[in-house]
Design a protein around this motif. Structure first.
Motif, short mmCIF file in Angstrom:
data_model
loop_
_atom_site.label_atom_id
_atom_site.label_comp_id
_atom_site.label_asym_id
_atom_site.label_seq_id
_atom_site.Cartn_x
_atom_site.Cartn_y
_atom_site.Cartn_z
N HIS A 90 1.68 65.16 41.09
CA HIS A 90 1.95 66.13 42.25
C HIS A 90 2.15 65.38 43.29
O HIS A 90 1.79 65.19 44.14
N LEU A 91 1.70 67.23 44.16
CA LEU A 91 2.34 66.69 45.57
C LEU A 91 2.13 67.99 46.49
O LEU A 91 2.40 68.92 46.69
N TYR A 96 3.27 69.97 40.69
CA TYR A 96 2.33 69.28 40.03
C TYR A 96 3.56 69.29 39.57
O TYR A 96 4.53 69.80 38.20
N GLY A 97 4.12 68.43 37.71
CA GLY A 97 4.35 68.36 36.27
C GLY A 97 5.62 67.00 36.81
O GLY A 97 5.08 66.02 37.78
N ASP A 98 5.99 66.35 35.78
CA ASP A 98 6.99 64.92 35.32
C ASP A 98 7.84 65.45 36.48
O ASP A 98 8.43 64.41 37.11
N ARG A 99 8.46 66.85 36.91
CA ARG A 99 9.42 66.76 37.82
C ARG A 99 9.37 67.63 39.11
O ARG A 99 9.53 68.58 39.53
N VAL A 102 1.11 75.85 42.16
CA VAL A 102 0.13 76.57 43.03
C VAL A 102 -0.43 76.65 43.80
O VAL A 102 0.22 76.11 44.32
N ILE A 103 -1.33 77.58 44.27
CA ILE A 103 -1.96 77.70 45.87
C ILE A 103 -3.56 77.76 45.19
O ILE A 103 -4.09 78.24 44.77
#
Length: 137
Positions: A100-101, A76-79, A84-85
């Motif tokens: 996010h992905l 996650y984040g702008d780029r 995190v898990i």
């Protein structure tokens, strides 16, 4: 107000699945589409081993996730610079507008309950194809 227009309670059995814009298949749950919800959507997601969503955000809506089983990696984040898990028994909060992905990198399914402040199942999903190649999943 007559009885037919009065709000009422509903039981929803998540049997019907739909393919989300994010590239994952969700079990339909509580939403504007199923029960006329006005401010929340909640559904069940089971990611098979190796499943990966497309990078996306929910423009004006917060997301809460409770992991029932397995584990999910989320960048996650702008780029997509943060990682995190999420493990079974843990919860994750994603603020509105945060790219996010999520992905399941394990060899077991990962199931989670997902709730958003958007009552529509897919309305606030904004795909971010320019971010999809940033994470080597």
């Amino acid at each position: 107000m007559d009885a037919s227009s009065k709000p009422t309670c509903h039981i929803v059995k998540p049997g019907h699945a739909y393919d989300g814009k994010q590239g994952l298949s969700y079990f339909q749950g509580i939403s504007a589409e199923t029960v006329g919800a006005k401010g929340i959507c909640m559904h069940l997601l089971t990611m098979p081993p190796g499943a990966e969503a497309k990078a996306h955000l929910h423009e004006n809506h917060e997301t809460a996730i409770y992991c029932l089983s397995g584990q999910a990696h989320t960048w996650y984040g702008d780029r997509l610079e943060h990682h995190v898990i999420l493990h079974a028994g843990e919860m994750m909060y994603i603020p509105a507008g945060v790219p996010h992905l999520p992905a399941n990198l394990s060899n077991a399914p990962c199931s989670a309950i997902i709730a958003r402040t958007d009552p529509n199942e897919q309305e606030s999903v904004v795909l971010l194809p320019e971010l999809d190649g940033l994470v080597a999943v």
